[in-house]
Design a protein around this motif. Structure first.
Motif, PDB file in Angstrom:
ATOM      1  N   TYR A 111       0.837  -1.212   0.000  1.00 36.43           N
ATOM      2  CA  TYR A 111       0.000   0.000   0.000  1.00 36.43           C
ATOM      3  C   TYR A 111       0.871   1.261   0.000  1.00 36.43           C
ATOM      4  CZ  TYR A 111      -3.198   3.662   1.288  1.00 36.43           C
ATOM      5  OH  TYR A 111      -3.909   4.835   1.298  1.00 36.43           O
ATOM      6  N   LEU A 112       1.882   1.289   0.864  1.00 35.34           N
ATOM      7  CA  LEU A 112       2.735   2.489   0.929  1.00 35.34           C
ATOM      8  C   LEU A 112       3.484   2.721  -0.376  1.00 35.34           C
ATOM      9  CD1 LEU A 112       4.118   2.169   4.567  1.00 35.34           C
ATOM     10  CD2 LEU A 112       2.440   3.825   3.712  1.00 35.34           C
ATOM     11  N   ALA A 113       3.970   1.644  -0.988  1.00 36.45           N
ATOM     12  CA  ALA A 113       4.685   1.802  -2.264  1.00 36.45           C
ATOM     13  C   ALA A 113       3.741   2.307  -3.353  1.00 36.45           C
ATOM     14  CB  ALA A 113       5.308   0.469  -2.673  1.00 36.45           C
ATOM     15  N   GLU A 114       2.531   1.773  -3.370  1.00 36.97           N
ATOM     16  CA  GLU A 114       1.557   2.221  -4.370  1.00 36.97           C
ATOM     17  C   GLU A 114       1.091   3.648  -4.086  1.00 36.97           C
ATOM     18  OE1 GLU A 114       0.216   0.228  -7.416  1.00 36.97           O
ATOM     19  OE2 GLU A 114       2.319   0.211  -6.815  1.00 36.97           O
ATOM     20  N   ARG A 122      -7.174   5.936  -2.997  1.00 40.42           N
ATOM     21  CA  ARG A 122      -8.108   4.934  -3.539  1.00 40.42           C
ATOM     22  C   ARG A 122      -7.441   4.064  -4.594  1.00 40.42           C
ATOM     23  NH1 ARG A 122     -14.285   6.384  -3.426  1.00 40.42           N
ATOM     24  NH2 ARG A 122     -14.297   7.484  -1.436  1.00 40.42           N
ATOM     25  N   ALA A 123      -6.678   4.671  -5.464  1.00 38.73           N
ATOM     26  CA  ALA A 123      -5.983   3.909  -6.497  1.00 38.73           C
ATOM     27  C   ALA A 123      -4.938   2.989  -5.879  1.00 38.73           C
ATOM     28  CB  ALA A 123      -5.341   4.854  -7.505  1.00 38.73           C
ATOM     29  N   ALA A 124      -4.252   3.477  -4.841  1.00 40.37           N
ATOM     30  CA  ALA A 124      -3.254   2.657  -4.160  1.00 40.37           C
ATOM     31  C   ALA A 124      -3.921   1.463  -3.488  1.00 40.37           C
ATOM     32  CB  ALA A 124      -2.488   3.487  -3.127  1.00 40.37           C
ATOM     33  N   TRP A 125      -5.082   1.700  -2.874  1.00 38.92           N
ATOM     34  CA  TRP A 125      -5.782   0.602  -2.213  1.00 38.92           C
ATOM     35  C   TRP A 125      -6.303  -0.398  -3.247  1.00 38.92           C
ATOM     36  CZ3 TRP A 125      -5.460  -1.912   1.893  1.00 38.92           C
ATOM     37  CH2 TRP A 125      -6.433  -2.838   2.255  1.00 38.92           C
ATOM     38  N   ALA A 126      -6.797   0.087  -4.370  1.00 41.35           N
ATOM     39  CA  ALA A 126      -7.287  -0.808  -5.424  1.00 41.35           C
ATOM     40  C   ALA A 126      -6.154  -1.703  -5.931  1.00 41.35           C
ATOM     41  CB  ALA A 126      -7.887   0.002  -6.568  1.00 41.35           C
ATOM     42  N   SER A 127      -4.986  -1.134  -6.110  1.00 43.47           N
ATOM     43  CA  SER A 127      -3.826  -1.914  -6.545  1.00 43.47           C
ATOM     44  C   SER A 127      -3.422  -2.926  -5.477  1.00 43.47           C
ATOM     45  CB  SER A 127      -2.665  -0.966  -6.859  1.00 43.47           C
ATOM     46  OG  SER A 127      -1.553  -1.687  -7.301  1.00 43.47           O
ATOM     47  N   THR A 128      -3.520  -2.522  -4.217  1.00 40.65           N
ATOM     48  CA  THR A 128      -3.195  -3.425  -3.107  1.00 40.65           C
ATOM     49  C   THR A 128      -4.175  -4.596  -3.068  1.00 40.65           C
ATOM     50  OG1 THR A 128      -2.276  -1.584  -1.853  1.00 40.65           O
ATOM     51  CG2 THR A 128      -2.835  -3.556  -0.609  1.00 40.65           C
TER      52      THR A 128
END
Length: 162
Positions: A111-114, A122-128
């Motif tokens: 999550y932190l990297a994204e 939201r986009a980071a969480w979706a990728s996670t």
């Protein structure tokens, strides 16, 4: 082979199956090692053929465990550095909070990297989430490989013992 020896091999394989789900033990490696001990203690060629089949099944499960999360990440557009960040935080988390720290650290690292890459929560969480689904499928395939290997050994051990 004595009944108590078979029971110990079976117990070791059950511990290996638990190790697939609990990230403290190398589950498939424990199952394979138990199969190796069994083949070593048994007479004949058949146990070694069974071990070869178990090795192939466990090798496929191990490969799937690593390939699927990476494929899921590539599908979401995340770079390899995201997985490496997750792995690094997972290792740190393992030592900070034994057992549960590994998956928590991995998720946090991804999550932190994204978040750093996308700058959008939201986009980071979706990728996670995509990554976690890939890992979940990998764990299920690893468990399936372990179950197939243990089942193969069980049937073979019963036939050879009879």
């Amino acid at each position: 082979m004595e009944l108590w020896e078979l029971a110990l091999v079976a117990l070791a394989m059950l511990v290996g199956l638990v190790g697939v789900l609990v990230p403290v033990l190398p589950g498939l490696a424990v199952i394979w090692a138990a199969g190796l001990v069994w083949a070593w203690l048994e007479d004949g060629v058949a146990p070694w053929l069974v071990l070869a089949a178990v090795t192939a099944v466990l090798g496929a499960g191990t490969t799937a465990k690593y390939v699927l999360p990476a494929r899921a990440l590539r599908g979401s557009g995340a770079p390899t550095s995201t997985v490496l960040a997750g792995a690094a935080l997972g290792v740190v988390g393992f030592f900070v909070l034994p057992v549960v720290g590994l998956p928590l650290g991995f998720v946090g690292g991804v999550y932190l990297a994204e978040q750093a890459r996308l700058r959008a929560p939201r986009a980071a969480w979706a990728s996670t989430v995509v990554t976690l689904k890939g890992i979940g499928i990998g764990v299920l395939l690893e468990l399936a490989a372990g179950l197939v290997a243990v089942g193969l050994w069980t049937v073979s051990a019963l036939i050879i013992a009879a």
